[in-house]
Design a protein around this motif. Sequence first.
Motif, PDB file in Angstrom:
ATOM      1  N   VAL A 190      37.781  34.798  37.104  1.00  0.00           N
ATOM      2  CA  VAL A 190      38.654  35.738  36.412  1.00  0.00           C
ATOM      3  C   VAL A 190      38.235  37.154  36.781  1.00  0.00           C
ATOM      4  CG1 VAL A 190      39.393  36.571  34.153  1.00  0.00           C
ATOM      5  CG2 VAL A 190      39.008  34.121  34.506  1.00  0.00           C
ATOM      6  N   PRO A 191      39.155  37.979  37.265  1.00  0.00           N
ATOM      7  CA  PRO A 191      38.799  39.349  37.645  1.00  0.00           C
ATOM      8  C   PRO A 191      38.247  40.149  36.463  1.00  0.00           C
ATOM      9  CG  PRO A 191      40.947  38.763  38.542  1.00  0.00           C
ATOM     10  CD  PRO A 191      40.565  37.668  37.593  1.00  0.00           C
ATOM     11  N   ALA A 192      37.436  41.129  36.772  1.00  0.00           N
ATOM     12  CA  ALA A 192      36.868  41.985  35.741  1.00  0.00           C
ATOM     13  C   ALA A 192      37.971  42.669  34.945  1.00  0.00           C
ATOM     14  CB  ALA A 192      35.969  43.036  36.385  1.00  0.00           C
ATOM     15  N   HIS A 230      32.940  35.036  34.694  1.00  0.00           N
ATOM     16  CA  HIS A 230      34.026  34.579  33.827  1.00  0.00           C
ATOM     17  C   HIS A 230      34.983  33.728  34.653  1.00  0.00           C
ATOM     18  CE1 HIS A 230      33.129  36.965  30.162  1.00  0.00           C
ATOM     19  NE2 HIS A 230      32.428  37.652  31.041  1.00  0.00           N
ATOM     20  N   VAL A 231      35.311  32.575  34.117  1.00  0.00           N
ATOM     21  CA  VAL A 231      36.123  31.604  34.850  1.00  0.00           C
ATOM     22  C   VAL A 231      37.193  31.026  33.940  1.00  0.00           C
ATOM     23  CG1 VAL A 231      34.236  30.965  36.405  1.00  0.00           C
ATOM     24  CG2 VAL A 231      34.570  29.685  34.272  1.00  0.00           C
ATOM     25  N   TRP A 242      46.498  36.197  41.257  1.00  0.00           N
ATOM     26  CA  TRP A 242      45.819  37.405  40.786  1.00  0.00           C
ATOM     27  C   TRP A 242      46.375  38.657  41.458  1.00  0.00           C
ATOM     28  CZ3 TRP A 242      44.083  37.038  36.348  1.00  0.00           C
ATOM     29  CH2 TRP A 242      43.357  35.944  35.903  1.00  0.00           C
ATOM     30  N   GLN A 243      46.868  38.549  42.684  1.00  0.00           N
ATOM     31  CA  GLN A 243      47.501  39.700  43.324  1.00  0.00           C
ATOM     32  C   GLN A 243      48.765  40.113  42.581  1.00  0.00           C
ATOM     33  OE1 GLN A 243      48.049  38.371  47.363  1.00  0.00           O
ATOM     34  NE2 GLN A 243      45.879  38.589  47.892  1.00  0.00           N
ATOM     35  N   GLY A 260      36.366  31.376  29.872  1.00  0.00           N
ATOM     36  CA  GLY A 260      35.162  31.849  29.213  1.00  0.00           C
ATOM     37  C   GLY A 260      34.083  32.229  30.202  1.00  0.00           C
ATOM     38  N   GLU A 261      32.857  32.315  29.707  1.00  0.00           N
ATOM     39  CA  GLU A 261      31.709  32.779  30.486  1.00  0.00           C
ATOM     40  C   GLU A 261      30.806  31.618  30.890  1.00  0.00           C
ATOM     41  OE1 GLU A 261      27.745  35.654  29.930  1.00  0.00           O
ATOM     42  OE2 GLU A 261      29.183  35.382  28.295  1.00  0.00           O
TER      43      GLU A 261
END
Length: 308
Positions: A104-106, A80-81, A267-268, A63-64
């Motif tokens: 968290v990436p955009a 955002h995490v 994430w990569q 969430g934010e």
Amino acid sequence: MLRIRHKAEGKPGALLAERVDRPEPAAGELLVRVGAIGVTLPTVRKLWERGDGPVALGGEIAGEVVALGPGVEDFALGEHVTGLCFADAYAEFAVLSTAMASRVPAGVTAVDAVAVVRSGLVALGAYEAARPQLHESVLVTAAASGVGVMALQYARALGAGRVVAAVSSRAKVDFVRWMGADEVVRYADADWGGPYDVILDGVGGDLLAPAVRCLAPGGRLVAFSSGGGAVEAHELLLRGASLIGFQMRAVAAGQPERHARWQRELWQLYGAGTLRPAVHAQIPLSQAARAHALVERRRNLGKVVLVP
């Protein structure tokens, strides 16, 4: 805000919905407006434990960030995490330790984040704990679970020669093949198609012993479930094999640099399309008991997510 707790009668599904004030973050904590909550089997199993009053339900959230605790400088409002919350995760607002938080990436939704991050980190950590070599054979139990589908994809991406999924029913066979398995076995099968160099076990219990018997000479079984189980030392000695326990919380708290590296790798791989989230259902937070029943009966294909 809405918060769900367990009533502490020791019965699955005995959940209490209540309206409470939103919490305040302490030093080293973030207050998160929750967009998604991942439902895990360990959380459901804990509902058998008794308590003196309503029991807080921990879990994976995304969430934010809407408030920062004293001294927090590494995160900002509006970011955002996602991460593992050990207090009241089943709520519209939750407190998250910065040590357990991952950005968290955009462009990534809260639902996808909660489906990918925690399960992905456990899968990556368990696989790394097995010290895999290129082209080795890998068996993944609980392969249709949130962690299982990530583990299948990791093994494929990181060079396994043969990836086999173990599941409880025929209804899951096509799904785990779609998620990357070369072959599929069922727990009830007499032959699990071994031997295997690496086994990632997300079930434990009565399945742990037969899994060990499927290890190749020098094989490694990594147990990361809360299902317990026991094995005969003779079975390990016979194969020169290893049984390794893996716990994500210990790494996050005690080895932050390693935890951060895993997050970057995760994430990569996600950004490259190598890892695909698999969400079985999005269920309103107010219907948490329905989500728990789905996971407890092991009918889910991928992640079950609660949405406030």
